[in-house]
Design an enzyme around this catalytic site. Structure first.
Site, mmCIF file in Angstrom:
data_model
loop_
_atom_site.group_PDB
_atom_site.id
_atom_site.type_symbol
_atom_site.label_atom_id
_atom_site.label_comp_id
_atom_site.label_asym_id
_atom_site.label_seq_id
_atom_site.Cartn_x
_atom_site.Cartn_y
_atom_site.Cartn_z
ATOM 1 N N GLU A 473 0.797 -1.201 -0.063
ATOM 2 C CA GLU A 473 0.016 0.046 -0.250
ATOM 3 C C GLU A 473 0.878 1.269 0.000
ATOM 4 O O GLU A 473 1.290 1.871 -1.037
ATOM 5 C CB GLU A 473 -0.864 0.146 1.292
ATOM 6 C CG GLU A 473 -2.076 -1.172 1.155
ATOM 7 C CD GLU A 473 -3.198 -0.866 1.775
ATOM 8 O OE1 GLU A 473 -3.862 0.298 1.830
ATOM 9 O OE2 GLU A 473 -3.871 -1.790 2.279
ATOM 10 N N GLU A 752 -1.242 -1.406 13.279
ATOM 11 C CA GLU A 752 -2.588 -1.187 12.727
ATOM 12 C C GLU A 752 -3.704 -1.769 13.208
ATOM 13 O O GLU A 752 -4.997 -0.986 13.574
ATOM 14 C CB GLU A 752 -2.505 -1.822 11.217
ATOM 15 C CG GLU A 752 -3.798 -1.702 10.209
ATOM 16 C CD GLU A 752 -3.666 -2.348 9.055
ATOM 17 O OE1 GLU A 752 -2.634 -2.972 8.863
ATOM 18 O OE2 GLU A 752 -4.402 -1.771 8.004
#
Ligand code: BGC
Length: 907
Positions: A473, A752
């Site tokens: 990402e 995360e």
């Protein structure tokens, strides 16, 4: 003697920038002073073409004259219009609170960039098909017959580049010229290379050389593995401007005179890693005397009219620091794992002696499995493998050039024999945002948390604010950026970094007014719905980030630049709302709904999130309009805010203060946080809503359940509503889900997911599990604003509040923050009923200092009684001061502090 000395002169936030494009660059300085009450009452800025002219007072470009003003930041240059390439030298003198003039500051400078398209020279150059490396070399030799007094290199690429003069790097920048929506805008950088050009004497052959690589432009970006997003051909554009003593200028530009060849970088991309053959380096290729006959002629094409060519406004990516491994073990026969002791974004440098052809393979990962093998599942398609083949020429030192990874562990295979611990060194890469703050307290776990926050920010402020540095990402996710920006500002000066990114965000806005989920946009990424149109809280980066920049840096220009885009976005929300309620989710499935992303076992209804952010956006636009003097818009958006607020209350707020979505009975922490933080609860129901928020927390046995959207507001809302006790309780929790839980599991960065890795169970869902994701670190703001107690009352901390909220068992806390006026410090300790609070208020600002004591009579400053406090608040004596360092002591009782924490309402 003046109490002030002007220092830290900057132009457009940068020290000595070389490519300023606006005609009225903003000049700023800070004043050094230890004096109490030090305050600027006037300034005078003088600008000349050169430092010598400035000191001699001749050929002035601007003399502001004495201006009666306390402004010391964002002073617009208003002198003779400046031409492209022109240099300007400047200094400033200030007058203090008693009218005494300071000495002149040291001389600072800036240079103008390339202001007109037609002033660009040269051509885009690229390698012909015979060159197979994706990182080809380029060279051009040239001779000079007279000395050079000023040499500057302007360079950009479709791709990323490195450049050298006579074999020496023109700068320490990495991944220049950075990442933008290349279809719209390409950035360039300028470097002063006078010393490099002159280092081989006045005359003779020199070599300007470069290497380009796919970078974001042509390399794979995002999880779909798509490459060639902006184009299939890397190109280079360079202008070397050489000015001679007689004023004449020689230009060496990229054109068909250049030669190109394969480099030892056989291939390199951000996500996969780099393949390097040391034996393939053409020795001496970048220096004079090299025979380049076998090299290919480049292909050259005209510069053309598009895209926009613009100077990069932000800090470059650099090597920020080095990390030495703390452990090493054999994982399998022939393969060794090195542990850097912390999770970083960057790469490693290796040092070895090996026979020619020896191939070393470096595999990077964030974790190791219980059997001490490298864990890479969470990288998805970002394989992150660097491969080096030795030339066999003695000691060789190698570091990849065009890639970076997110990792803590490196698996080294192919090493001849046993690699020593110092065989590898971790190289931390990131955008070089200047340090601006620190935090420490008596609890080592919270210190660790702060360290993890700072480390994760460093890993993710890499050219754009990214979500994570390791998996496929590494994108400019807008939601993460807005959730975290206020915390980021505490520890780093991110003004220039965000000035650049907010340009990316404007470029990424859609014609209908929506901001996207990621900026720069990556065309085609994100499946059917794409990422173009952002969800609430993601798209709202478009209003939240500029307002944060205004509040923290008093940057009006960024507001002015963003204002039309902000208006378009909130007008879009208005257009698509029905009776004040934003239900795009239900009627318009043209975008992905993330909701309160990664919330724990609950579901905050999207219509509540959307309407809350819609109301908030209207309020922010009204505030921006007010600042910019746009009264009609201020009124229009204030009214809109009122309308949406009413609709929010009508639809979601029940008579007892309960807040619910339309289709669910799920009360969530985030619902209350948004409603309270965005001021959407009727005053009469506020206390009830706070109680319900606390009940939601208690129902989870005093754990948080917020996702990325609600989390930044959790601790501030609790504190602002008299529940600092609950805020500390959450902060101190070590069981899942909590901030400290990952630390108990060995985290050196913010994860995360709260349960990203459990010692007993290993990883959570490997499909989406980054160990370097700053969003949950957004509690950092509260450590500064409430634990140490540093917060602003006026934009740019012109006026501030120092209000430590002592609790959570802490006996000591200290934070510093360097604002545009200088360093603020708040440091407290307490023991045996006695409190010491040391506060530094920078020159040219004023502060409200809340001293946590209920016993005003005991209050002393530097041992002497303090004149009567300006006022009393529950548990505090409040005093008003100007600049200076103050050492307060007072009687302090923890019970009083806890009671007052519960009763003190938001002020
Ligand atoms: C990213 C996030 C981002 C999210 C959208 C993820 O894959 O890593 O940080 O905000 O998608 O919900």
């Amino acid at each position: 003697m003046s109490s002030l000395t002007p220092v830290a002169l900057a132009c457009e936030y940068l020290e000595h920038p070389l490519a300023i494009e606006r005609p009225d660059p903003r000049l700023s300085w800070r004043s050094d002073s230890a004096a109490r009450g030090a305050r600027q009452t006037a300034y005078r800025v003088v600008v000349a073409k050169t430092g010598a002219d400035l000191l001699a007072g001749r050929s002035l470009l601007w003399d502001s004259g004495r201006i009666e003003s306390d402004a010391s930041a964002h002073i617009h240059y208003a002198g003779t219009p400046l031409a492209s390439f022109q240099r300007a030298a400047w200094r400033v003198q200030v007058w203090d609170e008693t009218g005494v003039a300071s000495p002149w500051s040291a001389v600072a400078g800036w240079a103008m960039g390339i202001l007109k398209r037609e002033e660009w020279r040269g051509q885009w150059i690229h390698s012909p098909a015979q060159v197979s490396s994706n990182s080809p070399y380029f060279r051009r030799s040239f001779s000079l017959d007279k000395p050079v007094t000023d040499a500057r290199l302007y360079a950009t690429a479709r791709g990323i580049f490195l450049a050298w003069i006579n074999g020496r790097p023109v700068s320490d920048e990495q991944f220049a010229p950075g990442w933008t929506d290349y279809a719209k805008r390409l950035l360039y950088r300028c470097h002063d290379v006078t010393a490099l050009v002159n280092d081989s004497g006045a005359a003779g052959e020199r070599v300007l050389s470069a290497q380009i690589n796919d970078g974001w432009y042509k390399g794979p970006v995002g999880w779909e593995g798509k490459a060639h997003i902006w184009g299939g051909r890397c190109e280079l554009l360079m202008l070397l401007r050489l000015e001679h003593a007689d004023g004449t200028v020689t230009w060496i530009v990229s054109d068909d005179q250049w030669r190109t060849a394969n480099s030892p970088v056989l291939s390199s991309t951000f996500l996969k890693g780099e393949l390097y053959d040391g034996g393939a380096e053409p020795i001496g290729w970048d220096r004079a005397g090299f025979d380049a006959k076998g090299w290919h002629k480049v292909n050259a094409t005209a510069i053309g009219d598009a895209p926009i060519l613009q100077a990069h406004q932000g800090p470059p990516v650099r090597r920020l620091s080095e990390v030495k491994p703390v452990a090493r073990w054999q994982a399998r026969p022939g393969s060794w794992i090195f542990d850097l002791g912390e999770n970083i974004a960057g790469r490693v440098r290796i040092r070895l002696r090996a026979p020619a052809g020896t191939t070393i393979r470096l595999r990077h990962g964030e974790m190791v499995t219980p059997d001490r093998q490298l864990y890479v599942d969470n990288l998805r398609t970002a394989t992150s493998i660097d491969v080096f083949t030795a030339a066999g020429t003695g000691e060789e030192i190698w570091e990849p050039r065009f890639t970076f990874h997110g990792f803590q562990y490196v698996e080294v295979a192919g090493w001849p024999g046993e690699p020593p611990l110092d065989a590898i060194t971790g190289i931390v890469l990131g955008s070089d945002c200047p340090a601006a703050g620190s935090f420490t307290c008596s609890d080592p776990m919270i210190d660790k948390l702060y360290g993890n926050i700072v480390r994760t920010q460093r890993a993710n402020y890499l050219e754009v604010p990214t979500d994570c540095p390791q998996r496929d990402e590494r994108l400019g996710w807008t939601g993460d950026a807005q959730a975290y920006i206020r915390t980021a500002i505490c520890s780093r000066d991110i003004a220039a970094f965000f000035t650049k990114w907010l340009q990316d965000l404007r470029d990424a806005q859609n014609a209908d007014g929506t901001f996207p989920n990621i900026a720069p946009q990556v065309p085609g990424l994100g499946g059917v719905w794409g990422l173009e149109r952002g969800d609430a809280a993601w798209a709202d980066a478009g209003t939240i980030c500029p307002l944060t920049m205004w509040r923290c840096y008093a940057d009006k220009d960024i507001l002015a630049a963003m204002f039309p885009a902000m208006v378009k976005w909130v007008e879009y929300c208005d257009r698509t709302a029905i009776e004040g309620i934003n239900i795009r989710y239900h009627r318009d499935k043209q975008f992905i709904v993330f909701g309160d992303w990664l919330q724990v076992d609950c579901w905050t209804p999207p219509e509540v999130i959307m309407t809350a952010f819609y109301a908030h956006g209207a309020k922010l636009v009204a505030e921006a309009a007010e600042v910019l003097g746009k009264q009609a818009e201020a009124t229009r958006f204030r009214e809109l805010h009122e309308k949406v607020k009413k609709a929010f209350q009508r639809e979601f707020v029940k008579a007892d203060g309960t807040i619910l979505g339309k289709r669910t009975d799920d009360e969530t922490q985030t619902i209350y946080l948004l409603a309270l933080h965005f001021d959407l609860v009727p005053a009469a129901l506020r206390a009830a809503a706070v109680e319900k928020l606390v009940a939601c927390i208690a129902a989870r046995d005093w754990h948080l359940s917020t996702g990325f959207v609600g989390l930044p507001y959790l601790l501030p809302v609790l504190s602002a509503n008299g529940r600092t006790d609950v805020a500390y309780r959450l902060l101190n929790t070590t069981t899942y889900p909590s901030w400290l839980y990952p630390i108990t599991q060995g985290a050196t960065t913010i994860w995360e997911r709260w349960n990203g890795w459990k010692k007993e169970e290993g990883p959570a869902d490997p499909g989406m599990n980054s160990y370097s994701h700053y969003a949950y670190g957004a509690c950092g703001e509260w450590l500064f604003s409430d634990v140490a107690g540093i917060d602003l009352l006026e934009p740019g901390f012109k006026r501030m509040r120092i209000r430590p909220r002592i609790g959570g068992g802490l006996t000591r806390a200290e934070a510093t923050h360097r604002c545009i006026h200088g360093e603020i410090r708040s440091s407290w300790t307490h023991a045996q009923g006695a409190l010491t609070l040391v506060v530094t208020v920078p020159p040219n600002t004023s502060a409200e200092i809340w001293i946590p004591t209920s016993d005003t009579a005991s209050l002393r400053e530097a041992g002497k009684p303090w004149p009567t406090p300006a006022r009393h608040e529950p548990g505090y004596a409040v005093i008003e001061t100007g600049a200076g360092t103050y050492v307060f002591t007072a009687a302090f009782s923890t019970t009083a502090a806890t009671t007052s924490a519960k009763s003190a309402s938001a002020k």
